[in-house]
Design a protein around this motif. Structure first.
Motif, short mmCIF file in Angstrom:
data_model
loop_
_atom_site.label_atom_id
_atom_site.label_comp_id
_atom_site.label_asym_id
_atom_site.label_seq_id
_atom_site.Cartn_x
_atom_site.Cartn_y
_atom_site.Cartn_z
N SER A 186 0.74 -1.18 0.13
CA SER A 186 -0.23 -0.03 -0.12
C SER A 186 0.75 1.34 -0.12
O SER A 186 0.38 2.54 0.26
CB SER A 186 -0.96 0.05 1.31
N MET A 191 -0.23 4.87 -1.61
CA MET A 191 -1.74 4.90 -1.98
C MET A 191 -2.27 5.93 -0.99
O MET A 191 -2.05 6.18 0.19
CB MET A 191 -2.29 3.43 -1.49
N ASP A 192 -3.56 6.51 -1.59
CA ASP A 192 -4.29 7.25 -0.73
C ASP A 192 -4.94 6.47 0.30
O ASP A 192 -4.95 5.30 0.38
CB ASP A 192 -5.17 8.19 -1.32
N LYS A 236 -7.86 3.96 -0.49
CA LYS A 236 -7.17 2.75 -1.31
C LYS A 236 -6.36 1.78 -0.51
O LYS A 236 -6.62 0.69 -0.41
CB LYS A 236 -6.27 3.32 -2.65
#
Lengths: 229, 280
Positions: free
Chosen positions: A65, A68-69, A72
């Motif tokens: 991750s 990722m924001d 997400k």
């Protein structure tokens, strides 16, 4: 009362992990529940392997991750959670497993040894973090800058990625080992961890309202919530 | 273009064919059909309003429960909008997580719902309707849902909804009331999800706390991911998940969860969520 005290200690430490993931790693880690369950299943083979597997999953989460924001990363963690659950279903076939436990007497109270151990580890974790929070060493200040603004932290030359990795690895390893201990003596299924995660999340959410004081107040909040429940 | 037409034809075949097959296949197809309606309802919320819900089982499950407890209560099912909509205060980035957590909370809570000595973990018996009739109703509702969404999406009203999705502050500047259009969008989506929940209860004649489980919460998201966010492909995605789970369940327990895990992990790399960060 002793049982309430131990539960509050455990939930406070789990909530602390949730809060750290949210504030430092910027992810609402929904895989904590499955990591907790994984700890329970792995304890069949030996408790010492639980933090190792937990740490590996934490690292996987961090790598998967990266950049990722928040939404997400949350969805990614949910995917990991379901993958762990499905892996447990495939590997163990049977849905429910009864885990062994040892009973001992503490000031005349009958207790499960593994639960006692889990609460002692949680207490140690909380005390260490509280000392870290109150003493404010340089690394704590770095963490605070990351919590406030990750881009600013990077501008100041703070390695936010490293901090994120450390938080995810430690919190996942902690969840996994506490799962291995706390689920002893219970009948477990692959979905059992959701309840523990939601409960910790609930405590972490309340603590988060207190902003700066969140880490200090997490234990009293946990006591309050456990007492109410 | 050709792929699109082929998908539409395939969906129509999947809708018609089970009507002539045995009872079990029809039951399975009816289940896929209600979940397809559920997916369509979710897709409207995600595409036109920009809110990716991971707790769409809330209107679905609550309506199924209301229908099972007393069929007259189904008239209250559109009110389930007000269970999901308040979660929008968390903002678009946190909404998927907040809605999911709330649905898991309801999943646990549903185990304790007891009415006149019934319910609990076993759930409630729902009024059972003839399978052929319910299948026909489901097909009709799916087609009507698609038409309704297509019609709304392309209307002047739908354009305003999309304007709110893209930029709430800009929409407000040109005289659009974002709150009104958000409530409207949520109401459309939740009402369709409620209908899907009621049909689900009527098909199986039973409702259990499982209607709030991650299986239902995440189903539309997964089906839409497989269908790449297009209505017809997502309907096909719903059928794919249901039939694959059914075929592979004897070999891999609860296979749908493996599909879910892959879809969620892939979606976090490919799909875009929360089209607009701004809120009023």
């Amino acid at each position: 009362m002793i049982s309430l005290f131990f539960s509050a200690l455990i939930y406070a430490s789990l909530a602390l992990c949730v809060l750290l993931s949210y504030r430092v790693a910027k992810v609402v880690n929904l895989s904590f529940g499955s990591i907790f369950t994984l700890g329970g299943y792995l304890s069949v083979f030996g408790l010492f392997i639980t933090p190792i597997f937990g740490a590996w999953i934490g690292l996987l989460l961090h790598i998967g991750s990266k950049r990722m924001d928040a939404s997400k990363a949350t969805i990614f963690s949910l995917g990991i959670a379901i993958a762990i659950e499905e892996a447990l279903r495939i590997l163990f076939r049977v849905e429910n497993i009864l885990l062994d436990s040892r009973i001992f007497y503490f000031f005349g109270y009958k207790l499960v040894f593994e639960h006692f151990l889990a609460s002692m580890i949680s207490a140690t974790f909380l005390i260490l973090f509280l000392a870290f929070e109150l003493k404010k060493p340089f690394s704590r200040l770095k963490l605070k800058v990351i919590e406030e603004d990750i881009e600013n932290a990077e501008l100041y030359g703070i390695d936010a990625e490293k901090a994120r990795a450390i938080v995810l690895v430690i919190s996942s390893a902690f969840f996994c080992s506490i799962g291995g201990l706390y689920l002893s003596g219970r009948v477990i299924s692959p979905t059992i961890g959701w309840l523990y995660m939601i409960f910790s999340l609930f405590i972490a959410t309340i603590a988060n309202v207190f902003r700066e004081k969140a880490y200090i107040l997490i234990l009293p909040i946990s006591f309050g919530v456990c007492w109410l429940v | 273009m050709l792929v699109g037409i082929a998908i539409r034809i395939l969906v129509l075949v999947l809708l018609i064919l089970p009507a002539f097959l045995d009872c079990y296949t029809k039951l399975l197809a009816a289940s896929a059909l209600t979940l397809a309606i559920f997916t369509v309802s979710w897709l409207y919320l995600e595409k036109d309003l920009g809110w990716a819900s991971l707790g769409h089982s809330i209107p679905f499950g609550v309506s199924a429960y209301l229908f099972a407890i007393n069929p007259l209560l189904l008239f209250f099912s559109p009110l389930t909008t007000f269970l999901l909509f308040p979660l929008s205060i968390f903002g678009k980035h946190t909404f998927p997580f907040a809605s999911f957590v709330f649905s898991v909370f309801l999943w646990y809570l549903a185990h304790h719902i007891v009415f006149e000595g019934k319910g609990g973990e076993e759930g409630f018996r729902a009024p059972s309707i003839n399978l052929d009739l319910i299948y026909l109703i489901s097909v009709t509702i799916l087609i009507l849902s698609c038409l309704l969404i297509w019609k709304i999406s392309n209307s002047y009203f739908g354009l305003k909804v999309k304007a709110v999705r893209d930029d709430e502050i800009a929409a407000k500047a040109i005289g659009i009331n974002p709150l009104l259009f958000k409530v409207f969008g949520f109401a459309i989506s939740c009402s369709l999800a409620s209908i899907a929940g009621i049909l689900h209860a009527a098909i199986f004649g039973h409702v259990s706390p499982g209607v709030f489980s991650p299986y239902f919460s995440l189903f539309p998201f997964v089906a839409a991911t497989i269908g790449q966010g297009k209505i017809w492909s997502s309907i096909l995605g719903s059928y794919t998940v249901v039939f694959l789970s059914w075929f592979l369940s004897p070999y891999v327990p609860e296979f749908h969860y493996a599909i879910y895990a892959v879809a969620l992990i892939l979606a976090s790399y490919t799909q875009s969520y929360a089209r607009s960060d701004r809120s009023v």
